[in-house]
Every structure is written in structure tokens, then in C-alpha cells.
Write an enzyme that holds these catalytic residues in place. Structure first.
Site, PDB file in Angstrom:
ATOM      1  N   ASP A 413      16.190  31.420  41.282  1.00  0.00           N
ATOM      2  CA  ASP A 413      16.665  30.071  40.983  1.00  0.00           C
ATOM      3  C   ASP A 413      17.599  29.650  42.113  1.00  0.00           C
ATOM      4  O   ASP A 413      18.019  30.482  42.933  1.00  0.00           O
ATOM      5  CB  ASP A 413      17.380  30.073  39.637  1.00  0.00           C
ATOM      6  CG  ASP A 413      17.897  28.703  39.256  1.00  0.00           C
ATOM      7  OD1 ASP A 413      17.192  27.712  39.503  1.00  0.00           O
ATOM      8  OD2 ASP A 413      19.017  28.620  38.727  1.00  0.00           O
ATOM      9  N   ASP A 697      15.484  21.432  40.893  1.00  0.00           N
ATOM     10  CA  ASP A 697      16.163  20.430  41.715  1.00  0.00           C
ATOM     11  C   ASP A 697      15.167  19.689  42.601  1.00  0.00           C
ATOM     12  O   ASP A 697      14.011  20.085  42.742  1.00  0.00           O
ATOM     13  CB  ASP A 697      17.237  21.108  42.573  1.00  0.00           C
ATOM     14  CG  ASP A 697      18.436  20.203  42.790  1.00  0.00           C
ATOM     15  OD1 ASP A 697      18.255  18.974  42.742  1.00  0.00           O
ATOM     16  OD2 ASP A 697      19.545  20.724  43.011  1.00  0.00           O
ATOM     17  N   ARG A 809      11.314  20.827  41.400  1.00  0.00           N
ATOM     18  CA  ARG A 809      11.066  20.048  40.192  1.00  0.00           C
ATOM     19  C   ARG A 809      10.193  20.821  39.197  1.00  0.00           C
ATOM     20  O   ARG A 809       9.239  20.294  38.646  1.00  0.00           O
ATOM     21  CB  ARG A 809      10.421  18.704  40.537  1.00  0.00           C
ATOM     22  CG  ARG A 809      11.322  17.751  41.307  1.00  0.00           C
ATOM     23  CD  ARG A 809      12.577  17.426  40.526  1.00  0.00           C
ATOM     24  NE  ARG A 809      13.368  16.374  41.155  1.00  0.00           N
ATOM     25  CZ  ARG A 809      14.619  16.092  40.818  1.00  0.00           C
ATOM     26  NH1 ARG A 809      15.217  16.798  39.862  1.00  0.00           N
ATOM     27  NH2 ARG A 809      15.272  15.120  41.414  1.00  0.00           N
ATOM     28  N   ASN A 838      17.053  28.160  31.459  1.00  0.00           N
ATOM     29  CA  ASN A 838      15.794  27.691  32.048  1.00  0.00           C
ATOM     30  C   ASN A 838      15.146  28.746  32.938  1.00  0.00           C
ATOM     31  O   ASN A 838      14.014  28.582  33.381  1.00  0.00           O
ATOM     32  CB  ASN A 838      16.020  26.399  32.844  1.00  0.00           C
ATOM     33  CG  ASN A 838      17.076  26.569  33.918  1.00  0.00           C
ATOM     34  OD1 ASN A 838      17.932  27.444  33.837  1.00  0.00           O
ATOM     35  ND2 ASN A 838      17.026  25.748  34.934  1.00  0.00           N
ATOM     36  N   ASP A 839      15.846  29.849  33.188  1.00  0.00           N
ATOM     37  CA  ASP A 839      15.290  30.947  33.983  1.00  0.00           C
ATOM     38  C   ASP A 839      14.824  32.117  33.116  1.00  0.00           C
ATOM     39  O   ASP A 839      14.287  33.089  33.644  1.00  0.00           O
ATOM     40  CB  ASP A 839      16.333  31.464  34.983  1.00  0.00           C
ATOM     41  CG  ASP A 839      16.854  30.374  35.900  1.00  0.00           C
ATOM     42  OD1 ASP A 839      16.024  29.605  36.409  1.00  0.00           O
ATOM     43  OD2 ASP A 839      18.074  30.278  36.093  1.00  0.00           O
TER      44      ASP A 839
END
Length: 947
Positions: A413, A697, A809, A838-839
Site C-alpha cells: 500500500d 490514491d 485507484r 482496505n489492505d
């Protein structure tokens, strides 16, 4: 985030809501949409929604023994000794006592079972702790304290400041003005900055009135449970009217309430249906390549054992035919042995029992002991201890240590993992002037260091003392009243979604949804344009000591598609102004033709910013005619009221007003890397470990960070960008990239293509070497197509030839899909590292999952195999502990198999001197404890303490 009053739809429902919900419930096997009614448990229970209990444990009291034994006997050695035990119970073939196998087998099974039980008890304790937390529930006009696990869909709960959110709830009201609620989402996305949620006005009026809250009977129709953290659509029906719901109205489980005394919410999703649990992914038991190798070795040893027993059985048959007749007085044949052939068959099984020590029953226990020791070394490593957080490294599993030394691909990430997620306003360009460089007395540019003199902001009483800037010319321009500089900082102080808190007079604390916005507003604050406070209709700014109040007319939200945000205000001078900030690729297309020269100069400055790895934004404005704005406002209202294609209509309305913009300048923000990240990436590259960055991102930011981290280098031979929006375009872009990296890979005569054609069932793709160093950038939209069907093979072949890969994204699910893709097509060990919820799916999908612990949140760490506080510890984990663990395990296995063969082959040689009679050389008890204790201890000691 909008802070204006939402529009209310007047469109009534065409049929009974209750009838619609029940008829859909009856005809559905799976949930397509969710229907619920507040304060109506009887109605909601008919849909079979789960309660708020979570379960991460694997066993219970009743299924532990059978389930654990089933898992243990999947190991071939354990299954082998179970079969051996049954053979020993047959007296005609057993020359060893049954306990010679039972005791070692029981010890092995017991040790493993105790270990598994302890691990699962910890999971039970954690589940019980969470499920038994207390929460306040509104029932019959009163507040009742209940446990988290008893909360059901449709309940209304009350949360206080610093409390975790119990379930996914629809915000109804809060103690803050306009029912704003501040939340910290570190457990979900790893970001420590506060985010703001706002209830719709019709429920805001409920406030903390228990009678009104108990009488609230609003009905909600919303999407079925999913793992999309930033998406939620639904409709609230209350008092015959419909109100549109989005993710800005939803508080997710795992968030923490901050700076809000109290808030009330309607429970929408519970337990396993919450977005937090939906993102946890499926837990799988991870096995190392060494485990698979051991199973293969056990099979070969088993076959070798069978061949030895066969040779000895033949020898016994021959001996009985030629010599056995003369020894009938001493070794008489029993009644069940009519011939030498039958005797040979029985002796085969007798030797199968005697030579059983060739298959090592104590091997797996010894391996677990070594792994436990290696895990302790990681936990005790002072060089992986992060003193500022008092956080040591943690080996949360004991089964993957030797796998660390075999990692080939690292999936990381970005925010909070490679970077500190701390943004600092570094440079800017205003009306073609570059600000941010520091020059000495001779006019020579100098590098900023700790000794460099900072700009004095003492003239501004509201300045942030922590803010640092070194170019004095920008302050001088502000003090001189430069029109463009003032307008630039005014736009930064107005165009944002930051909230201001002032508990002590003159001491402002900004709560920003993104650290970028916080950095820009803080910069404007220090240069004399202080954002003071906001309401749903006004924004107050202190401009060079003078307080001005701007009327808030509209906010045009930022989105991944728009890549910009705008705000429309009416100034104290009664001028309607639009201020916009966004990505340069977008804003350049919206500028007025007269800004062509200024745009070219600003773009040169942006290129300089990008080289330094800074995050950039363009800033522009437009003065609007009052009549034009009134006409546009009506269109805007109509688009907001639309229930069909609402987003598309809103986008079209936004485009009508966001054009012919006048360029003001650009900002450059530094997202500071964690200590030692570039050096760590360089070292991993030298070790032939490839680095992929999977981030949600935007592309520009991710690429800048990739250059700063040395994942990408300026001297690379090429950079490929995949941004197609259909299958054909994505395929063309991937093949074009492969054509430049290795042209022969597109030919039918290429060895890899021949291999894939001849063996289509084989998923393993051989390593392909490109003709240089290349990088690949792909966005989430293109990735969605690339992960489908035949394109997946094209993607993995192209990406794996690149030195570094950046995926932007991305959704949490896509992160896991990318990891699974590489695992499926490449025979390599993968590692995923991240810091937020989210990871989690990515961490679980990889062979090895690493969580960054600390201030960013705990979800990634709780679902990881290893955890520490800084990315640069990964270098020591892989190249030191991974190598040591692998070497120790290899030496151990070599010695272990050697001593087992040496012990067993004595029996084989002795058979030639005992008439192949299946007699034992050793004492029965010695056989029992030989492998388990005596010969194992020296090997274990050597393996544990050798480096």
C-alpha cells in the site's frame, strides 16, 4: 461533503412499501436490496438479517477434537502412523508393541492440538470482548444499555465521544450544529485525519428527544451488504416523502466518534454484513513451500520403505525355501503359515512396522519447535523495535518463517505504509511566479536544512506555530497586497471541506477529510487568510486581520472522475465567485483562452514540482454573472431532485459552470516518506525482489511517490501507462508495452508462447527477461478489464517483466485479485504489506501478510502474519530473519533425514544376519523414544542456535 440543506424529493411511492418489501423477500433466495423499518424488530426479523455477533474463531467445545484431528491427519506422516497403528494391532505381523507407535503419535497430536487450542482461545477471547461491549439502545422512550451482539437491524443506538461505532448505522442526529459528526477511520483505511458526516435535516430535528426517536418509523431501502467502503446508496421514506441517502450519511463499524458529545444512528448492517467484516476476506490456512516439500518427501520415503520391505520379504521367502526347513524345531511355522510365500507376505508387513522410523513421526513437532524459536527471534529483535511507539515486531504466526527468505514479489500500500501520511506545504506558483526556493546573499539557490532560517509569522496572531516556510519573498508579496497572491490564498481558505475547532480563543484546530486539504488551509492561515469557522450557509475568513463572512451558495464535490472541487460563494462586496482546485490535467482544459501563456509557465513549474516528488494541484477562479448563477442554480436543484441518472445529470450541470476559469497558480505539497523507505526498496531490488504499489490514491500522487521511493528511476528505459476503458484498448496497450520490452514475446515461435500453446492447462508462466528496465502504471478502471478472461494472462506477462508496477485507484477487492493473479501464474512467494482495513483482503491473499502497526489503525495488523511499525523493518525481516530461518530449516531437515535413515538401515542390514525374520535390533522402549527425544535434541539445538 455538503453542508447545505439537502433537497427533498416530492415523488411518492406508487405502492405500499411493506407489500413491496415482503413480496420481494418471499421471491428471493439471495438479498438484492435491503429493506428495514426503524424501531420495528418484528418486521425486520422476517428478513433473517444476522445479529451483530462476529465470529473469527475456528473451533468450539464440540467440534474441536474431530475438526482438529481431521486437519492434523491431512499431514501424510500422521495418516501413515495411524495406519501403522492398526497394523500393529494384528499379532500375526507385529513384532513391536503397539505403544511404540501410539505414544509418539499421541505426543505429536497433543502438542499440535494444544497449540491450535491456545491460538483459537485467543480468537474467542477477542470475539467475546468485542461482542460483549456495551451500547445504549433507544427503546420505548428510554435508553437501555445492551451488548453489541444483541443489536439488530432497525435499532436506534446512541454513541458518545471516543466510542467505537457498533455497526453500520445511518446518522440521525448529533450534538454538533447541523448534526455534524466527526469520525476517525484509522481502523478502516489507515488514515488518522478526521472525516465529517452529516445527517439529513428531517432527522436532525429529532435531536436527543427520546420520545421522537422512539416514535421514528422511517423506512429504508438500500443496497445489499458489500465491501465498498466509500459507496452507499439508499432511500429513506419518512412522513410520505423520500430522501436520498449516500455514504456521507453512513457511519461504519470500526470508526471512532471524535469531537462529538453524542449522536444517534439507525442500524443498517450488522455483524458479518458490515463493510468492515465484508472487507476482512476469507481466512485460509497458509502452508509454506517447505510443508508441501515435506509431504512430497514423505511420499518418496514411503515408496522407498515399501521397496525395502519388498526386498526383505523376497529374501525371507528364499531363505525359508532353502534354509527354513532345517530350523523347524527352533522356528516352527504356525498353522496360519502354510507356505514360504504366505510367510513372506506376513514378513513384508512385519518389516513395514519395524522400519517405520524411516518416516519421521517427530519431524513435524521438531519443525514447529524450530519455527517457534525463529518467531521468538523476530519478537526479540531490538533492531525492529520502534521506540517512539514502544512497538516491537510481532511474528503472529509460527508457520511461515522460512518462507520469508523466498519472497519474490512485494505488494505494498502507499499511504501510511510507504509514507507517513503527513502533508507539508512546500512550494507554490502564483501568477507565473515561483515561490519556495531559498537563495543566499549572492543570489545562489541553497538547499533547505535545519539551519535554514524560517519565515517569521509573528505578525499573524492566528498562525500555526508548527508551520514552516523558508521563502521570504512570498510573505513580502502578501504584505505588499499583491492582488493575485491574496486571491490565491483566499481560494485556498474557501475551497475545501475542512472543519475548524476553537476551544481556546485564538487557537484553531483544523479537522480535514484529507491531509492535503489540511496542509493547504494551514498554509493560507499562516500567510494571513485564516479560515475561522463555517456553517451550512456561510464561511468566515480572517483576511489580514479583518474578518469577512462569505455566503456559501454551492459546493461542487470532488470525485475520482472529476478530479477537482469547486465552491461558489457570494463575497461581502456582493460578487458571485467560483473557486476551483484540482488536477492540472483537468483544469488545463477548463481555462479561459487568455490564460494560455500563464498556463505554459505554470506547467513548467509543475514539472519542477513533479521531479521533486511533490503532490500538485492547480488553483483557478471565475467571477459569475448573478443572473447566470440564478439560472444555473435552478438546473442544479432539478439535478439534485432527480432519482434517475442523478450523478450523470449533476456532472453535466457542474460542467456548465466550471469553464472559462482564470488561472491563479499551483500548489506543491510534500507527502513525507517513512524513514529508510528509498534505501529499503533499493536493497530489495538488489535482492531481485520486485515491488508493486497497490493504492487507492490518484495516479499522479502514486507515481511521484514511486520515484521518491526508487521504485521508478529517471534512467529507466521506458514507462508504460495503461488507461484504456474497454477490453480492446487495454489489450492493445499491454501488447504494445510487451512489444517494446521483448518484441519476440509476441511471436508464435517464442518459447513461452509455444509452452502456453502446448500446455494450456499449465498455469505457471516461465520467467521472461526484458531488454531493459521498465515501469508500468495502470488505473483501477483499466485493471477491471485486465483482470478478466484472456487479458489476465497478458497483464501478468507484461507486469512481471517490469521492474516496478503502480496500480492506482484500486478497490480492496482488486488488490486481492492482483495478488491472487501473480500467485496463480507465477511459481513465486508473494508478500503483501499495508496498514488499513482496505489492505486486509490483500494481506490475506498473499503467501505472507505484513501489517504496519501504530497510529494508522489495527485492522491490518490483526489480520497479518507479521507486524511492525516501520516499512524499513521489512528489509531485516526478509533478508536477515528470512534467510536465517530458511538456512536453519534446510540444515535441520538434512540432519533429520540422515539420522532417521542411519537408524532404520541398521534393521535392514541386520535382516541379512537374522534370516530375514523381522527381529529387532533395539529395545522396544529405545525405539519409542529414540526419534522423539534422544537423536532429535542435538539436531534441534544446532538448528535453533545456528546462524
Amino acid at each position: 461533503m455538503k453542508y447545505i440543506k439537502p433537497f427533498i424529493s416530492e415523488i411518492p411511492w406508487n405502492y405500499s412499501w411493506y407489500y413491496c418489501a415482503m413480496s420481494l423477500f418471499e421471491r428471493q433466495d439471495g438479498e438484492q436490496e435491503r429493506y428495514l423499518q426503524a424501531n420495528n424488530r418484528e418486521f425486520n426479523t422476517r428478513f433473517g438479517y444476522p445479529n451483530n455477533t462476529i465470529k473469527t474463531s475456528r473451533y468450539n467445545v464440540f467440534n474441536f477434537l474431530p475438526l482438529n484431528l481431521f486437519e492434523q491427519f491431512q499431514r501424510l506422516a500422521n495418516a501413515y502412523f495411524l495406519i501403522l497403528l492398526f497394523l500393529q494391532l494384528i499379532p500375526q505381523i507385529s513384532s513391536l508393541a503397539w505403544y511404540t507407535t501410539v505414544i509418539p503419535l499421541m505426543v505429536v497430536l497433543s502438542i499440535t492440538a494444544v497449540k491450535d487450542a491456545i491460538d483459537d482461545m485467543k480468537r474467542h477471547q477477542n470475539d467475546n470482548h468485542v461482542n460483549n461491549r456495551s451500547v445504549m439502545v433507544v427503546m420505548n422512550g428510554r435508553i437501555k444499555e445492551d451488548k453489541w451482539m444483541n443489536i439488530q437491524v432497525g435499532d436506534i443506538i446512541k454513541l458518545r465521544n471516543n466510542q467505537p461505532v457498533t455497526a453500520d448505522i445511518l446518522l440521525l442526529s448529533s450534538s454538533e450544529p447541523y448534526s455534524l459528526t466527526y469520525i476517525e477511520t484509522a481502523e478502516l483505511d489507515g488514515e488518522t485525519n478526521l472525516k465529517v458526516k452529516q445527517a439529513i435535516p428531517v432527522t436532525s430535528d429529532l435531536e436527543d428527544n427520546l420520545e421522537l426517536l422512539s416514535a421514528f418509523d422511517g423506512k429504508v431501502t438500500c443496497e445489499s451488504p458489500n465491501n465498498k467502503l466509500d459507496k452507499f446508496t439508499g432511500i429513506l421514506t419518512y412522513k410520505g416523502k423520500d430522501f436520498t441517502l449516500d455514504h456521507d450519511k453512513l457511519l461504519l463499524r470500526g470508526c471512532i466518534i471524535r469531537n462529538t458529545d453524542w449522536c444517534y444512528g439507525l442500524v443498517i448492517y450488522t455483524g458479518p454484513d458490515t463493510k468492515l467484516m465484508q472487507n476482512c476476506g476469507k481466512s485460509t490456512f497458509k502452508r509454506t513451500h517447505m510443508d508441501h516439500l515435506l509431504n512430497v518427501l514423505v511420499v518418496w520415503i514411503f515408496l522407498f520403505l515399501g521397496s525395502m520391505c519388498f526386498i526383505l520379504a523376497i529374501g525371507h521367502g528364499i531363505w525359508e525355501n532353502k534354509k527354513g526347513y532345517y530350523f523347524q524345531n527352533y522356528l516352527p511355522w504356525e498353522e496360519y503359515v502354510p507356505s514360504s510365500a504366505v510367510s513372506a507376505i506376513l514378513v513384508f508387513w512385519s518389516y513395514f512396522i519395524i522400519l517405520n522410523t524411516m518416516v519421521p513421526i517427530s519431524l513435524y513437532v521438531s519443525v514447529e519447535i524450530i519455527r517457534l524459536g525463529n518467531s521468538c527471534y523476530i519478537n526479540w529483535d531490538r533492531k525492529m523495535f520502534y521506540a517512539p511507539k514502544n512497538s516491537p515486531a510481532q511474528a503472529r504466526t509460527t508457520t511461515l518463517n522460512e518462507e520469508l527468505g523466498q519472497v519474490k514479489y512485494v505488494f505494498s500500500d502507499k499511504t501510511g505504509t510507504l509514507t507517513q501520511n503527513i502533508m507539508v506545504f512546500n512550494k507554490c506558483s502564483i501568477n507565473g511566479m515561483f515561490y519556495g526556493h531559498v537563495y543566499d546573499k549572492k543570489g545562489m539557490k541553497v538547499e533547505v536544512s535545519e539551519e535554514t532560517e524560517k519565515v517569521d509569522f509573528s505578525y499573524n496572531k492566528l498562525a500555526d506555530p508548527k508551520f514552516s516556510f523558508y521563502d521570504k519573498t512570498l510573505v513580502e508579496a502578501v504584505k505588499k497586497g499583491d492582488r493575485w497572491v491574496h486571491l490565491f490564498f483566499l481560494s485556498l481558505s474557501l475551497c475545501h471541506t475542512v472543519m475548524s475547532e476553537e476551544k481556546v480563543e485564538g487557537k484553531l484546530v483544523y479537522q480535514a477529510q484529507s491531509p492535503d486539504e489540511g496542509a493547504l488551509v494551514t498554509a493560507a492561515r499562516n500567510f494571513g487568510f485564516v479560515f475561522r469557522y463555517r456553517t451550512s450557509e456561510t464561511i468566515a475568513v480572517v483576511e489580514m486581520g479583518e474578518t469577512k463572512v462569505y455566503q456559501l451558495l454551492a459546493i461542487l464535490d470532488f470525485s475520482n472522475v472529476r478530479k477537482r472541487m469547486s465552491i461558489v460563494v457570494r463575497t461581502p462586496e456582493d460578487r458571485v465567485m467560483l473557486f476551483c482546485k484540482g488536477a492540472d490535467t483537468i483544469l488545463c482544459q477548463l481555462l479561459h483562452p487568455s490564460c494560455r501563456f500563464l498556463r505554459d509557465v505554470t506547467m513548467e513549474h509543475l514539472d519542477d514540482f513533479a521531479v521533486e516528488g511533490l503532490r500538485t494541484l492547480m488553483v483557478a477562479y471565475r467571477e459569475l454573472d448573478n443572473s447566470f448563477f440564478q439560472a444555473w442554480s435552478k438546473k442544479h436543484s432539478e439535478a439534485c431532485l432527480s432519482l434517475e441518472n442523478r450523478e450523470h445529470k449533476m456532472s453535466n450541470v457542474y460542467e456548465e459552470i466550471e469553464k472559462d476559469l482564470m488561472l491563479l497558480g499551483a500548489t506543491a505539497i510534500e507527502d513525507k516518506l517513512q524513514d529508510g523507505v528509498p534505501e529499503t526498496v533499493t536493497t530489495l531490488n538488489k535482492a531481485q525482489i520486485k515491488m508493486w504499489v497497490l493504492t487507492g490514491d490518484k495516479q499522479e500522487t502514486a507515481v511521484n511517490i514511486a520515484y521518491a521511493c526508487n521504485i521508478f528511476e529517471e534512467e529507466m528505459d521506458g514507462m508504460f501507462i495503461v488507461e484504456g476503458k474497454n477490453n480492446e484498448t487495454v489489450l492493445q496497450e499491454l501488447r504494445s508495452a510487451r512489444d517494446k520490452m521483448k518484441p519476440e514475446s509476441l511471436l508464435e515461435s517464442d518459447p513461452v508462447n509455444i509452452y502456453l500453446t502446448s500446455k494450456p492447462q499449465m498455469l505457471r508462466i516461465p520467467e521472461e527477461v526484458p531488454n531493459g528496465n521498465y515501469g508500468l502504471i495502470i488505473n483501477g478502471c483499466s485493471l477491471a478489464y485486465a483482470l478478466e478472461g484472456n487479458l489476465e494472462l497478458e497483464l501478468v506477462r507484461t507486469a512481471c517483466m517490469c521492474k516496478g508496477v503502480i496500480c492506482c485507484r484500486m478497490t480492496p477487492l482488486q488488490k486481492a485479485q492482483v495478488v491472487e493473479m501473480v500467485k496463480r501464474y507465477k511459481k513465486v512467494v508473494t508478500l503483501a504489506i499495508g496498514d488499513g482495513a482496505n489492505d486486509v483482503s490483500m494481506i490475506k491473499a498473499a503467501h505472507i501478510g505484513v501489517g504496519i502497526s501504530g497510529q494508522e489503525g489495527m485492522q491490518a495488523m490483526l489480520n497479518s502474519d507479521y507486524a511492525f511499525s516501520q516499512f524499513h523493518y521489512l528489509q531485516r525481516l526478509l533478508l536477515v530473519h528470512g534467510r536465517w530461518s530458511y538456512n536453519r530449516m534446510c540444515k535441520f531437515l538434512s540432519y533429520f533425514f540422515y539420522k532417521n535413515f542411519a537408524f532404520t538401515l541398521v534393521h535392514f542390514w541386520y535382516a541379512f544376519f537374522s534370516g530375514f525374520s523381522a527381529q529387532t535390533v533395539y529395545d522396544t522402549w529405545f525405539i519409542t523414544f529414540y526419534n522423539l527425544v534422544y537423536t532429535s535434541l542435538p539436531v534441534l539445538g544446532l538448528s535453533l542456535f545456528d546462524q
